[in-house]
Structures are given as structure tokens and as C-alpha cells.
Design a protein around this motif. Sequence first.
Motif, mmCIF file in Angstrom:
data_model
loop_
_atom_site.group_PDB
_atom_site.id
_atom_site.type_symbol
_atom_site.label_atom_id
_atom_site.label_comp_id
_atom_site.label_asym_id
_atom_site.label_seq_id
_atom_site.Cartn_x
_atom_site.Cartn_y
_atom_site.Cartn_z
ATOM 1 N N ALA A 141 30.099 -97.739 52.584
ATOM 2 C CA ALA A 141 29.225 -98.452 53.512
ATOM 3 C C ALA A 141 29.520 -98.078 54.955
ATOM 4 C CB ALA A 141 29.386 -99.966 53.324
ATOM 5 N N ALA A 195 35.126 -98.997 53.937
ATOM 6 C CA ALA A 195 34.535 -100.130 53.213
ATOM 7 C C ALA A 195 33.508 -99.602 52.225
ATOM 8 C CB ALA A 195 33.875 -101.095 54.189
ATOM 9 N N TYR A 204 30.754 -100.628 48.789
ATOM 10 C CA TYR A 204 30.129 -101.528 47.832
ATOM 11 C C TYR A 204 30.599 -101.091 46.441
ATOM 12 C CZ TYR A 204 26.773 -101.796 51.745
ATOM 13 O OH TYR A 204 26.177 -101.912 52.976
ATOM 14 N N TYR A 250 33.126 -106.069 47.337
ATOM 15 C CA TYR A 250 33.530 -105.083 48.346
ATOM 16 C C TYR A 250 34.929 -104.574 48.034
ATOM 17 C CZ TYR A 250 29.645 -105.993 51.531
ATOM 18 O OH TYR A 250 28.403 -106.081 52.095
ATOM 19 N N THR A 269 40.230 -106.254 47.779
ATOM 20 C CA THR A 269 38.907 -106.660 47.309
ATOM 21 C C THR A 269 38.393 -107.851 48.103
ATOM 22 O OG1 THR A 269 39.866 -108.137 45.646
ATOM 23 C CG2 THR A 269 39.387 -105.877 44.966
ATOM 24 N N GLN A 324 31.476 -110.805 47.126
ATOM 25 C CA GLN A 324 30.214 -110.766 47.861
ATOM 26 C C GLN A 324 29.904 -112.146 48.445
ATOM 27 O OE1 GLN A 324 26.624 -111.189 44.959
ATOM 28 N NE2 GLN A 324 28.024 -109.740 43.984
ATOM 29 N N ALA A 330 26.981 -103.246 55.807
ATOM 30 C CA ALA A 330 28.254 -103.875 56.132
ATOM 31 C C ALA A 330 29.080 -102.944 57.023
ATOM 32 C CB ALA A 330 29.025 -104.199 54.860
ATOM 33 N N LEU A 341 35.212 -107.483 58.411
ATOM 34 C CA LEU A 341 34.072 -107.006 57.634
ATOM 35 C C LEU A 341 32.896 -107.926 57.910
ATOM 36 C CD1 LEU A 341 33.068 -104.939 55.474
ATOM 37 C CD2 LEU A 341 33.491 -106.739 53.783
ATOM 38 N N GLU A 391 28.676 -108.433 57.179
ATOM 39 C CA GLU A 391 27.501 -108.018 56.402
ATOM 40 C C GLU A 391 26.246 -108.625 57.028
ATOM 41 O OE1 GLU A 391 27.109 -108.242 51.859
ATOM 42 O OE2 GLU A 391 25.641 -109.697 52.556
#
Length: 428
Positions: A90, A98, A100, A114, A126, A129, A144, A156, A158
Motif C-alpha cells: 500500500a 505497509a 494489505y 494489515y 499485524t 482492519q 493507507a 497508519l 486509512e
Amino acid sequence: MTLPSSVLLEREVYFEYDSDSGSGEIERIPPAIGVPPSPQDIKDAILTYLQIQTPDAHFENLPKLSYIRFLRPTNFIPWLCGDITDAFIASADKDLVALYAGPYRPGTNLKGAYLIYETSSNSLSTIPQPPNVDGERLYVGLGAVVVCLEDGAYVLGELTKVRGSAHSQAALYTWQLSTKEWVLKVASFPPELCPPNHVFEADMCFSYRGASSVLCWVDLFKGMLVCDLRQALHPVAQLEFRFVPLPKECPTYDRGISIEESLEAGMYRSIACVGDSIKLVTMDGYCERPANELRLTIWTLSPDLCDWSKGSEYLVSDIWASETHISLGLPKILPSFPVLSMDGDDVVYLFFTDMTMSVNGQLDYKGQYLLRVDMRHNKVSHHPQSGDPICSQLFATDCSAYLLQGLKGNQGKVKARKVGERGKRVLL
């Protein structure tokens, strides 16, 4: 072996069985159960499964391609995790990448989570979501952004659009390790992206300026959506978004409306942070003008994110005339998927795919080459690619520069260690 200061990665990362740890067939047979698993059961099983993966990075000096894969120590895949076969990069910042994991993408209810890969320790963490109760988030192709902070923490965030808001409101989710919860902030999109000019999707996303970062989501057809990281993290600060249009000379399109949208924007445009600047490379007129008239153009955004300045230009016909292109025996074909070098001014990587159409309408793939174009020094070099053709844009990152020792080229697995104490890791 010299550590690469930057690398080019394929964005798709695969989960594979580590053959050194055992043998046998992969099992996905569900156990006999009386009660179907709940959505939370599935999410918990996926997170548990992801936590046993080991990163295996293959970093090579450019222009040779590098890649990452994730190895599981057992041949058994839990049946609830059968869809978790690959991951997709991502964004990246410094030593962090990072991804997905699985089919999950922002705003969806698809399986996945993630993963954060840290090259300096060759480790994975980890992140679940964000919640999507009753589908209040709407999938719109936004993404993200990971940010590495100066004190060893990282962030992080999103971004999606708010369901039922006529696409005029943005939802920014941020994750804090201290609370182990996603925190939501909602703000209006800038007027340029509100109806009727609201067709905005993120092709790329990244952070700019580190700890005092600006988060950036880029639609290569329209421009860049940005927000201040400090506003996103402050508990009471109002979040504001700003739109940065493409240079005036770059045509803009609305997805699903303009015929040009049938082309993937990444085929002829790309953007990245190069050093302390945000740079854009374009081949505008792609598939519209004669190929010999096309040129690579590099644009640099001002530090206040207000103005673009045109920099180096390089004709595609000059690449064709180079000694490298001629020595490869390539026809005069269009390059595709330009990527800016992370550590070289006015350096762009391009794919040249040699394919012909047979009499029965079948495409005959002959080969693919990754060419490095140094505009400043008028130099073209290459690295041949083998196997299946790559049909998407590569991902440029300098995460390889944070490895202290050991690369996997032909010598074995990465054996990296932390560069001193990075401090307490905090996900925000």
C-alpha cells in the motif's frame, strides 16, 4: 555485497510454504463444526495466521528487480484463512512497508488485515482492519499511508469516503497501539472533489516530511488530496483536506466519464517523494499522439505544495536511438509504467514489452525489458526480465537502505538486525 540504497519491488507479495521447515501438501479442509464461525472468529483466525509468517526479502541492486515474500512454517493453512494467499504493498516510509494482506481493501468487508514489514529488524506486525458496521464505509479506491516517526513510532492511516454523504465527506481511520482501537475523524472533501467533480480515486499514497508529515493520496488523472498528520493525531484538532491539482499542462480526466480513463493512469504517469521533493513523471499524449513525439517530463512540486515547476524532458525517440535500445533489437514500441528513482535525480525506470499480434488475433509475447533512463546524463541502460510479463507499475522504495547486514541475492535469507534501539513502537 553493497546494500542497495533503493529497490524496485513488485507490489504483489505471495505467501509461500517454507520448504526448509517440513514437507507435505497444503491443507484447507474445514473441520467438522456445529456452529458457523462469526465474522470476529474469522478476523481473529486471520490475525493469528498472519502472526506466524516470516518475511523473506530479496533485495538486488538496480536495475534488477527485488521482491518480498512471506513464509509460513507449516504446510497447513487454517481453513478460515484460505483466501489469504497474497498481500499488496500500500505504501512505504523509511524502513517500513505497509501491505494489505488478503483481498481486503479500504472500505470493504473482504477478508484480510494489515501487515507492517520492518526491514531494519526483518520483522512483521499485524493490524486488524477498521470496523465497518452495517457498511457505513464505502469502497472508493482510496488507500493507507504508513509514516515512520523520529522517535521510533509509526502511524497508519486509512482513508475512505463516508457512506450516504454523496461522496462529499472523507473518513480517516488511524490506529493506536496504546488503545488497540481504530480512531475515526470525518472531514469534508475540498470543493474541487465534491459533486459534480467528485470522481477521485487514489492510485498511489505516501507521506511527505516525516514526523511533521503531510499524508498524500494521489489520483494520477486529477491531482493529490493531502492532510496534516498533526491534525489527524490531535484529539480535538479539526481535520482539513486540501486538493493539489496536477500541473496545468497535464490533462485531467474523470474516471468513468472520459474515454481516456480506459487507459490505466500508471501506464504513463507516476509520482513519488524523491529526496526532499514530490516529483511527477508524465508521458502525456500516450496512445493519442505518434509515439516518436512523446516525451518523458519531470515536474517538481514546491515545498508549500502550491506550484509545479517543469524540469527535465526526454523524447521517447531518443531512447529508441540509444545504443542500449538498438543492442537489444527492440522495435520502436511505447514504453510503459514509468517509475521515478528514489536516489537519482532525473532518473526514470520504464518497461518495454515486445509483443506482436498473430494472424489469428493472439498476442505473442517475446520479452520484456526494464530500462533505466538518466535524463540528466543522457544515458540509457537495461536489465532483461524473465518469466511472465509484468503488467503493472513497480513500487520504488528506499527500505533496503535500512538493512545493516545480509541480503538475499544468491547468499541466502535476509539476516538483518536493528540499527540501535528504535524506541517504543507506537501505532497511531
